[in-house]
Motif scaffolding. Structure first.
Motif, PDB file in Angstrom:
ATOM      1  N   HIS A 176      -2.151  -2.761 -10.490  1.00  0.00           N
ATOM      2  CA  HIS A 176      -3.402  -2.229 -11.025  1.00  0.00           C
ATOM      3  C   HIS A 176      -3.679  -0.841 -10.465  1.00  0.00           C
ATOM      4  O   HIS A 176      -4.028   0.082 -11.192  1.00  0.00           O
ATOM      5  CB  HIS A 176      -4.547  -3.184 -10.667  1.00  0.00           C
ATOM      6  CG  HIS A 176      -5.862  -2.792 -11.246  1.00  0.00           C
ATOM      7  ND1 HIS A 176      -6.809  -2.085 -10.544  1.00  0.00           N
ATOM      8  CD2 HIS A 176      -6.386  -2.997 -12.472  1.00  0.00           C
ATOM      9  CE1 HIS A 176      -7.844  -1.871 -11.314  1.00  0.00           C
ATOM     10  NE2 HIS A 176      -7.632  -2.416 -12.491  1.00  0.00           N
ATOM     11  N   TYR A 177      -3.477  -0.694  -9.153  1.00  0.00           N
ATOM     12  CA  TYR A 177      -3.710   0.597  -8.500  1.00  0.00           C
ATOM     13  C   TYR A 177      -2.842   1.671  -9.141  1.00  0.00           C
ATOM     14  O   TYR A 177      -3.293   2.775  -9.443  1.00  0.00           O
ATOM     15  CB  TYR A 177      -3.373   0.470  -7.008  1.00  0.00           C
ATOM     16  CG  TYR A 177      -3.576   1.728  -6.209  1.00  0.00           C
ATOM     17  CD1 TYR A 177      -4.797   1.999  -5.608  1.00  0.00           C
ATOM     18  CD2 TYR A 177      -2.545   2.644  -6.036  1.00  0.00           C
ATOM     19  CE1 TYR A 177      -4.987   3.145  -4.862  1.00  0.00           C
ATOM     20  CE2 TYR A 177      -2.724   3.796  -5.304  1.00  0.00           C
ATOM     21  CZ  TYR A 177      -3.949   4.044  -4.717  1.00  0.00           C
ATOM     22  OH  TYR A 177      -4.145   5.182  -3.983  1.00  0.00           O
ATOM     23  N   SER A 230     -10.512   0.097  -3.362  1.00  0.00           N
ATOM     24  CA  SER A 230     -11.172   1.129  -4.166  1.00  0.00           C
ATOM     25  C   SER A 230     -11.022   0.845  -5.656  1.00  0.00           C
ATOM     26  O   SER A 230     -11.906   1.142  -6.441  1.00  0.00           O
ATOM     27  CB  SER A 230     -10.603   2.500  -3.823  1.00  0.00           C
ATOM     28  OG  SER A 230      -9.223   2.515  -4.092  1.00  0.00           O
ATOM     29  N   THR A 231      -9.882   0.311  -6.047  1.00  0.00           N
ATOM     30  CA  THR A 231      -9.731   0.006  -7.474  1.00  0.00           C
ATOM     31  C   THR A 231     -10.243  -1.380  -7.788  1.00  0.00           C
ATOM     32  O   THR A 231     -10.603  -1.684  -8.898  1.00  0.00           O
ATOM     33  CB  THR A 231      -8.265   0.072  -7.914  1.00  0.00           C
ATOM     34  OG1 THR A 231      -7.489  -0.658  -6.998  1.00  0.00           O
ATOM     35  CG2 THR A 231      -7.808   1.481  -8.052  1.00  0.00           C
ATOM     36  N   ILE A 232     -10.212  -2.248  -6.794  1.00  0.00           N
ATOM     37  CA  ILE A 232     -10.609  -3.622  -7.045  1.00  0.00           C
ATOM     38  C   ILE A 232     -11.768  -3.991  -6.148  1.00  0.00           C
ATOM     39  O   ILE A 232     -11.591  -4.201  -4.961  1.00  0.00           O
ATOM     40  CB  ILE A 232      -9.422  -4.569  -6.770  1.00  0.00           C
ATOM     41  CG1 ILE A 232      -8.250  -4.122  -7.614  1.00  0.00           C
ATOM     42  CG2 ILE A 232      -9.823  -5.987  -7.012  1.00  0.00           C
ATOM     43  CD1 ILE A 232      -7.348  -5.180  -8.073  1.00  0.00           C
ATOM     44  N   THR A 235      -4.003   2.436 -12.811  1.00  0.00           N
ATOM     45  CA  THR A 235      -5.249   3.192 -12.964  1.00  0.00           C
ATOM     46  C   THR A 235      -5.022   4.677 -12.731  1.00  0.00           C
ATOM     47  O   THR A 235      -5.840   5.493 -13.129  1.00  0.00           O
ATOM     48  CB  THR A 235      -6.346   2.748 -11.969  1.00  0.00           C
ATOM     49  OG1 THR A 235      -5.747   2.635 -10.684  1.00  0.00           O
ATOM     50  CG2 THR A 235      -6.975   1.443 -12.371  1.00  0.00           C
ATOM     51  N   ARG A 236      -3.934   5.024 -12.055  1.00  0.00           N
ATOM     52  CA  ARG A 236      -3.673   6.434 -11.800  1.00  0.00           C
ATOM     53  C   ARG A 236      -2.792   7.082 -12.860  1.00  0.00           C
ATOM     54  O   ARG A 236      -2.351   8.204 -12.712  1.00  0.00           O
ATOM     55  CB  ARG A 236      -3.043   6.598 -10.422  1.00  0.00           C
ATOM     56  CG  ARG A 236      -4.097   6.758  -9.365  1.00  0.00           C
ATOM     57  CD  ARG A 236      -3.700   6.256  -8.020  1.00  0.00           C
ATOM     58  NE  ARG A 236      -4.847   6.284  -7.138  1.00  0.00           N
ATOM     59  CZ  ARG A 236      -5.891   5.456  -7.232  1.00  0.00           C
ATOM     60  NH1 ARG A 236      -5.910   4.521  -8.179  1.00  0.00           N
ATOM     61  NH2 ARG A 236      -6.905   5.541  -6.399  1.00  0.00           N
ATOM     62  N   ARG A 248      -8.469  -7.793 -14.809  1.00  0.00           N
ATOM     63  CA  ARG A 248      -8.682  -6.345 -14.716  1.00  0.00           C
ATOM     64  C   ARG A 248      -7.496  -5.585 -15.306  1.00  0.00           C
ATOM     65  O   ARG A 248      -7.672  -4.595 -16.015  1.00  0.00           O
ATOM     66  CB  ARG A 248      -8.855  -5.939 -13.260  1.00  0.00           C
ATOM     67  CG  ARG A 248     -10.156  -6.381 -12.685  1.00  0.00           C
ATOM     68  CD  ARG A 248     -10.390  -5.658 -11.366  1.00  0.00           C
ATOM     69  NE  ARG A 248     -11.616  -6.117 -10.766  1.00  0.00           N
ATOM     70  CZ  ARG A 248     -11.675  -7.080  -9.861  1.00  0.00           C
ATOM     71  NH1 ARG A 248     -10.576  -7.662  -9.452  1.00  0.00           N
ATOM     72  NH2 ARG A 248     -12.826  -7.457  -9.361  1.00  0.00           N
ATOM     73  N   ALA A 271      -2.642  -6.411  -7.566  1.00  0.00           N
ATOM     74  CA  ALA A 271      -3.542  -5.307  -7.213  1.00  0.00           C
ATOM     75  C   ALA A 271      -2.759  -4.006  -7.119  1.00  0.00           C
ATOM     76  O   ALA A 271      -3.253  -2.941  -7.507  1.00  0.00           O
ATOM     77  CB  ALA A 271      -4.261  -5.600  -5.908  1.00  0.00           C
ATOM     78  N   THR A 272      -1.539  -4.081  -6.584  1.00  0.00           N
ATOM     79  CA  THR A 272      -0.718  -2.878  -6.471  1.00  0.00           C
ATOM     80  C   THR A 272      -0.434  -2.314  -7.861  1.00  0.00           C
ATOM     81  O   THR A 272      -0.562  -1.101  -8.097  1.00  0.00           O
ATOM     82  CB  THR A 272       0.617  -3.204  -5.791  1.00  0.00           C
ATOM     83  OG1 THR A 272       0.344  -3.951  -4.612  1.00  0.00           O
ATOM     84  CG2 THR A 272       1.367  -1.947  -5.442  1.00  0.00           C
ATOM     85  N   PHE A 304      -6.459  -1.107  -1.921  1.00  0.00           N
ATOM     86  CA  PHE A 304      -6.791  -1.498  -3.284  1.00  0.00           C
ATOM     87  C   PHE A 304      -8.267  -1.817  -3.443  1.00  0.00           C
ATOM     88  O   PHE A 304      -8.731  -2.044  -4.545  1.00  0.00           O
ATOM     89  CB  PHE A 304      -5.938  -2.688  -3.712  1.00  0.00           C
ATOM     90  CG  PHE A 304      -4.483  -2.451  -3.436  1.00  0.00           C
ATOM     91  CD1 PHE A 304      -3.855  -1.342  -3.966  1.00  0.00           C
ATOM     92  CD2 PHE A 304      -3.765  -3.289  -2.628  1.00  0.00           C
ATOM     93  CE1 PHE A 304      -2.521  -1.086  -3.703  1.00  0.00           C
ATOM     94  CE2 PHE A 304      -2.434  -3.037  -2.365  1.00  0.00           C
ATOM     95  CZ  PHE A 304      -1.806  -1.940  -2.893  1.00  0.00           C
ATOM     96  N   GLU A 323       0.837  -1.203   0.000  1.00  0.00           N
ATOM     97  CA  GLU A 323       0.000   0.000   0.000  1.00  0.00           C
ATOM     98  C   GLU A 323       0.865   1.244   0.000  1.00  0.00           C
ATOM     99  O   GLU A 323       0.615   2.187  -0.743  1.00  0.00           O
ATOM    100  CB  GLU A 323      -0.894   0.021   1.243  1.00  0.00           C
ATOM    101  CG  GLU A 323      -2.136  -0.810   1.099  1.00  0.00           C
ATOM    102  CD  GLU A 323      -3.002  -0.752   2.350  1.00  0.00           C
ATOM    103  OE1 GLU A 323      -3.878  -1.606   2.472  1.00  0.00           O
ATOM    104  OE2 GLU A 323      -2.788   0.147   3.182  1.00  0.00           O
ATOM    105  N   GLU A 345     -19.077  -4.167 -13.733  1.00  0.00           N
ATOM    106  CA  GLU A 345     -17.703  -3.756 -13.983  1.00  0.00           C
ATOM    107  C   GLU A 345     -17.288  -4.051 -15.424  1.00  0.00           C
ATOM    108  O   GLU A 345     -16.529  -3.294 -16.036  1.00  0.00           O
ATOM    109  CB  GLU A 345     -16.785  -4.501 -13.009  1.00  0.00           C
ATOM    110  CG  GLU A 345     -15.399  -3.928 -12.963  1.00  0.00           C
ATOM    111  CD  GLU A 345     -14.426  -4.881 -12.314  1.00  0.00           C
ATOM    112  OE1 GLU A 345     -14.867  -5.761 -11.561  1.00  0.00           O
ATOM    113  OE2 GLU A 345     -13.236  -4.763 -12.578  1.00  0.00           O
TER     114      GLU A 345
END
Lengths: 1034, 212
Positions: free
Chosen positions: A607-608, B45-47, A611-612, A660, A604-605, B43, A563, A848
């Motif tokens: 992806h985060y 929020s995005t996932i 997305t930005r 995703r 997920a990281t 995460f 995070e 989604e």
């Protein structure tokens, strides 16, 4: 008949006298409109058919008429004639004569208008202006008695003369000043005051008012404070704010007002009305900004003494803010152009009592005055480098000593808070790397304290007990500001701060409040904007070192690290590095067995972070495509078909996250690339024959089928125009692909895979099929529906497929009536009715995959149409049936539709819906009940009147839903309480009062609910009903 | 109340006030659902938990008709000291625009919950309040406010006892007697002016934590 007669005649058609004129004159003369008469005269004048003398002489008879009204109209006629002439037409003498004439006749209505028109003539001069002005003054008492509109005319004339012949009026000196104040005295109408204030402001600013300062000041200050409130439908558009602004400009117009303005304003500061106080403070700011340096200097200390209480004993936040602005404005004024830090300047004199008082207050820093002290110092420090220098010189050494001797952390914290505020003004004055400040010759006074401040804050942050969160937060803020301050800390010192922040971000687990960690991450983000290499060289290695090489069995500390990494990677270069490092690490982690949670979090990281970013414009897009989409997807495909070891990547949940990422990246690719991806959407970039995708293959094993999740993600990212794999040849093959997908969906047992296939069906029918292809697809759908209706065995999967296909059609509003009516028929089916009813909840649910971002066709009117088609039929069907199950099905379907319906749509039919909704609270199904109560909550908030007639049954049902734990889930109980809480204050008290005691008594039991959030809501709900009969406070 | 008794109280920062810690329990790997959809924190929020949820059909399957209910209600959350604290900490002080929590008038360690007898649902709740200064004449009003809030917000099985913490007030005994006397409390609540003050207090302080 003369033109003036015609004018009077036509304007006065009911007037006896005018009638008689008309009779006397020859018949057959046209009666003209007033404006036509004017035009006629003007044309005659311009054509030299008539002379001005003629015109004036023709007035002779009427101008001395005994009737005031007729005299006024005659003058009016003359004025209008003048106004209609070209500006250069009249000679100077003519104007002179007319001006004299009108001035003599100034008591008569209409002459002011004539003078205004004359004034617009080219050859009008100062002499005439003086004459006009004197005429006005001579009759000011008479003029003041006139109506508002006529007074406004006088002021407009004055204003016009002030702007064009200011010098002539000014040369009248005292006569003009006194005259104007007399003329405008006692004015009360806001429209007129707007003009009056602007005339007076000119006098105050430009003329020599030394002898009459008090008179002038009194003439405007009598209006202070302005309490005017425009009527609700104010036709003139003047607000209290406009008036206040103009009055303020007058008061601030001249420093000569200072001896009157400051004492009187400070007097009014004792008012109890916050509005008046605010007005006073804003006016003081205006005065401090515009009066001369010497004047402001004379009053600076007095002002400080009177104003400080507003800040130190803050009653209302915004008054304190205004007071701070006054102090700042004074400092600004006194520091203008000042480059000396000498202690004898007016600025230094002003600051001395302030810093003294602040230092005294800081002796007891934990008291509530500490915060305002910081605000005062900070507000004044921002004013100029000199002000900042003087403040730091007299405040920082004692502050430092106090900090040293403070016996409690609370005191130290308060002192550091003041320091943070000082550092904020330091950054404002000396700038930061991202926001540079103007150059100044004054050295940063903080420089001598650099080591001390750095050390003190470092200690406070790193050597204090972990529990002292707020203290450490303040120290962290101070350190961050030291880092941001331009030309202050050395690179290696900032590096040390980065290390501290890393330690905090990493080691402080989610213990208690997360405040410190959040602050640390935010601070790293700020530093990464100015010194990204420090983040790369210090933070990255520290964070990455904390990431394990294999999935840890029993903790999730890696989440904190990931995070943190995700949040600090705002800079492009940093973010790109993070993605590459994480991908490398992922390889290592996948080689070791372990829980999939860790690789999932890594994906997920990524992806985060992605997305930005603006991926379309990202130079690394191609790399991401190869390394994430191609490499990872081929990897799972190979593993699934047994050519490589199966890893955590092949877990369905991991595939979803990978999916995703895939959608995100493919969406950003160019069209050419997308077309080639489309041809591999099922074979997934594998070599031919090495992997068998689920469609068009028999007996595909589970691991390969689960890759349909990835295929769905690929399809989601592609535009509608591409040719898909298995559908390359022509349109008909999309149809066969659809049939194949339906076959797969009906047979699939894994929930996630089946959902993926269903979404693919949705994408196919909503996005990829053209309007011609879609009709064949609807036939498939209708066959399926017919099949369900006929059989007696439950066909769960077929129902799912039917609703997904319908969803796709409904969103693009294709055959919407037909589809919905067939779906509604399913509700009566004894075998599939229940699952069909739940399907309605799917139709309008946001999704989604099937989303606008992914190029799905979602028509704006779809929701409204579904509502219009379904609600009447559901209501009708509900009444028509006797079967309790079928009734329930209708209610469930209704709740599914309403869940996603915009409130305004629901409100159109609220009366019909309410009885149905009330019955559906009685259903056993917890989800439906929760959704229904939510809808009811919205309805009762939006239109309390609608629920009024049902309050009795609603209250008893909601009370039932909020208790009975065996039937009602926590969300039902909570929703019921939220709904119930909304009634008091909205629904009429008289309607609620009979139920009040029942509610309060019943909720007593809910106070003991096993769930904490339900109890909390019960407390609030109960309080709302308790306080119902009390007057609502604003 | 025009004269402010303690014009300069010590104030605690909001982030130093005790609060409930976030649920840090790690779902065990045996429970299928929570393992498949790990808590992703930031995460989330995005996932979203899963693209493939919610499935409106899921609960229609007869195998698990009440699964959602039993799952969410599985762990009862008993009323604890923190919850009591959260109820009374946002009450506004009658003379400052601050909360009793930030003035340290009420403190988490001064809240005691004890069953009346072992195993009995009846619980005795003792709250000790610490006036900001020892001669604070408003201590009774504050105590009354705390008492009213707790009586309105707690189920009847709680016996509420509000008293002044020992050694923090000059007339503690007298105040305690007033607060403990049911009839005097009831009589006080009949008093319109007093009720007005209490209502304002219970509405919470501006700038305090999300007041009730």
């Amino acid at each position: 008949m003369t033109d003036v007669q015609r004018f009077l005649l036509s304007i006065n058609s009911d007037n006896q006298k005018a009638h008689s004129i008309a009779k006397e004159t020859a018949q057959g003369i046209r009666i003209l409109t007033p404006s036509a008469a004017i035009t006629l005269t003007c044309e005659a004048l311009q054509n030299k058919e008539k002379s001005l003398i003629d015109v004036v002489e023709s007035l002779g008879e009427y101008i001395n008429d005994e009737d005031n009204a007729n005299r006024a109209r005659t003058i009016e006629y003359l004025s209008q004639v003048i106004g209609s002439l070209p500006p250069a037409f009249l000679s100077r003498q003519q104007i002179q004569v007319l001006c004299q004439f009108l001035c003599d006749r100034i008591e008569d209505g209409g002459s002011i208008g004539g003078l205004k028109k004359l004034h617009a003539m080219e050859r009008y001069n100062g002499e005439m202006a003086t004459m006009t002005f004197r005429a006005l003054l001579a009759h000011f008492q008479d003029l003041q008695l006139r109506s508002q509109a006529q007074r406004l005319q006088v002021y407009d004339l004055l204003n016009a003369m002030m702007s064009s012949h200011r010098r002539a009026l000014r040369s009248l000196g005292e006569e003009a000043i006194v005259g104007i104040t007399d003329l405008v005295a006692n004015e009360k109408d806001p429209r007129n005051l707007m003009v009056v204030f602007s005339v007076l402001k000119v006098v105050m600013v430009e003329w020599d008012i030394s002898a009459h300062a008090e008179t002038l000041f009194d003439s405007v200050f009598c209006y202070f404070p302005i309490t005017f409130r425009p009527q609700p439908d104010d036709p003139y558009g003047i607000t209290a704010h406009d008036l206040k602004a103009r009055l303020r400009a007058c008061i601030a117009a001249s420093g000569r007002f200072a001896p009157y303005a400051f004492p009187q304003l400070l007097d009014k500061l004792d008012s109890t009305s916050p509005n008046v106080k605010k007005d006073v403070l804003q006016t003081l700011t205006a005065c401090a900004t515009s009066y001369s340096l010497t004047t402001v200097s004379n009053y600076s200390v007095t002002l400080w003494d009177s104003i400080k209480f507003e800040i130190l004993n803050v009653q209302e936040e915004d008054l304190a803010e205004e007071a701070l602005k006054v102090l700042q404005a004074i400092a600004n004024r006194l520091g203008q152009g000042l480059q000396s830090t000498d202690l004898k300047t007016p600025l230094a004199t002003y600051l001395r009592p302030i810093t003294k008082e602040c230092n005294e207050q800081l002796q007891e820093p934990q008291h509530k005055q500490a915060k305002p002290v910081g605000q005062i110092l900070s507000a004044i420090g921002i004013a100029s480098p000199v002000a900042f220098y003087l403040i730091i010189r007299s405040v920082l050494p004692p502050l430092s000593t106090l900090y040293q001797g403070a016996d409690s952390i609370a005191k130290q914290r308060a002192l550091l808070e003041v320091l943070v505020q000082l550092l904020d003004s330091a950054i404002a004055v000396y700038g930061s790397p991202s926001i540079p400040a103007p150059k100044t010759s004054i050295d940063n006074p903080l420089t001598p304290f650099k080591d001390r401040l750095f050390e003190l804050n470092s200690q406070a942050l790193m050597s204090t007990a972990i529990e002292e969160v707020s203290f450490r937060v303040v120290a962290l803020r101070a350190l961050l500001r030291l880092c941001l301050l331009q030309n202050y800390l050395q690179e290696n010192e900032i590096g040390m701060v980065v290390q501290y922040l890393d330690d905090i971000a990493l080691s402080e687990g989610p213990v208690g409040r997360d405040d410190l960690r959040k602050e640390a991450i935010q601070a790293l983000v700020q530093i990464s904007r100015i010194k990204s290499h420090l983040i790369m060289n210090i933070t990255f290695p520290a964070f990455l070192a904390r990431l394990p090489d294999s999935s840890p069995p029993n903790h999730r500390d890696f989440l904190i690290t990931l995070e943190g990494l995700a949040q600090i990677s705002v800079d492009n270069f940093v973010a790109d590095t993070l993605v590459r490092r994480l991908l490398n690490r992922l390889d290592v982690v996948l080689a070791n067995d372990g829980s999939p949670a860790y690789p999932q979090a890594m994906l997920a990281t990524i992806h985060y972070v992605l997305t930005r970013r603006n991926l379309e414009a990202d130079p690394n897009l191609q790399t991401y495509f190869e390394k994430i989409v191609i490499a990872l997807v081929t990897r799972v495909a190979k593993a699934a078909s047994g050519q490589a070891p199966v890893t955590a990547l092949n877990e369905e949940a991991t595939l979803e996250i990978l999916g995703r990422l895939t959608t995100l990246i493919i969406r950003a690719l160019g069209t050419h690339k997308q077309s080639s991806v489309a041809l591999q959407c099922y074979s997934l970039f594998t070599e031919e024959g090495s992997f068998s995708p689920a469609p068009f293959h028999e007996h595909v094993p589970g691991p390969c089928r689960s890759l349909m999740i990835v295929s769905t993600a690929v399809l989601a990212g592609l535009p509608a125009t591409v040719q898909l794999e298995y559908a390359e040849t022509d349109g008909a093959s999309l149809e066969s692909l659809l049939a194949e997908l339906v076959r797969l969906a009906l047979a699939e047992e894994s929930l996630a895979v089946r959902q993926a296939i269903l979404r693919q069906i949705g994408l196919l029918m909503n996005k990829f099929m053209s309007s011609t292809e879609i009709s064949a697809a609807t036939t498939t759908l209708y066959k399926l529906i017919a099949g369900i209706a006929e059989t007696t065995t439950p066909m769960e999967n077929a129902v799912r497929a039917v609703y997904w296909m319908s969803k796709a059609l409904i969103l693009r509003t294709v055959q919407i009536d037909e589809v919905l009516s067939r779906l509604l028929n399913l509700l009566t089916s004894s075998t599939s009715g229940a699952s069909s009813a739940r399907g309605f909840g799917l139709l309008l649910a946001p999704d989604e995959i099937l989303s606008k971002d992914n190029g799905a066709t979602i028509r704006l009117l779809a929701k409204q149409k579904v509502f219009n088609i379904c609600t009447p039929r559901i209501a009708q069907g509900f009444r028509a049936t006797d079967s309790a199950t079928v009734k329930a099905n209708y209610l469930i379907a209704l709740s599914g539709i309403l869940k996603y319906m915009p409130t305004e749509v629901i409100m159109q039919e609220v009366d019909k819906l309410l009885p149905l909704l009330l019955q559906s609270i009685d259903l056993e199904d917890s989800d439906v009940k929760a959704a229904t109560i939510q809808t009811l909550t919205v309805i009762s908030l939006e239109s309390p009147a609608a629920v009024e007639t049902h309050v009795g049954s609603l209250v008893s049902r909601l009370l039932k839903a909020s208790s009975n734990l065996a039937v009602n889930g926590a969300s039902v109980r909570l929703n019921a309480l939220v709904c119930l809480r909304g009634f008091p204050g909205r629904v009429k008290d008289t309607t609620l009062l009979p139920h009040r005691n029942n509610v309060i008594r019943s909720l007593m039991a809910v106070l003991d609910d096993p769930k904490r959030n339900v109890r909390k809501e019960a407390v609030e709900c109960r309080a709302a009903w308790f306080n119902m009969d009390e007057p609502q406070s604003d | 109340m025009s004269e402010i008794l303690n014009a300069n109280p010590t104030i605690r920062n909001a982030s130093d006030l005790p609060s409930r810690r976030p649920d840090s329990t790690i779902p065990t790997s045996s429970s299928g659902a929570s393992q498949r959809y790990p808590p992703l924190g930031l995460f989330a929020s995005t996932i979203p938990a899963s693209a493939y949820l919610p499935d409106p059909f899921a609960t229609a399957t007869p195998s698990s008709p009440t699964s959602s209910i039993s799952e969410e209600d599985s762990a009862p959350e008993p009323i604890d000291a923190q919850e009591i604290y959260d109820l009374i900490a946002p009450i506004a002080d009658p003379e400052h625009p601050l909360t009793l929590g930030s003035l340290s008038v009420v403190n988490l360690p001064d809240i005691f919950l004890e069953p009346l007898s072992p195993g009995s649902p009846l619980t005795v709740l003792t709250v000790l309040i610490t006036p900001t200064i020892t001669h604070c004449s408003l201590a009774t009003v504050i105590g009354l406010g705390v008492r009213v809030r707790l009586e309105q917000a707690l189920p009847p099985r709680f016996r509420v006892d509000v008293r002044i913490k020992e050694g923090t007030h000059s007339t503690a005994e007298q105040v305690n007697r007033q607060l403990g006397d049911k009839e005097r409390v009831a009589a006080a609540l009949e008093n319109g002016t007093l009720m007005g003050v209490l209502r304002k207090m219970l509405q919470g302080a501006e700038g305090g934590e999300t007041a009730l």
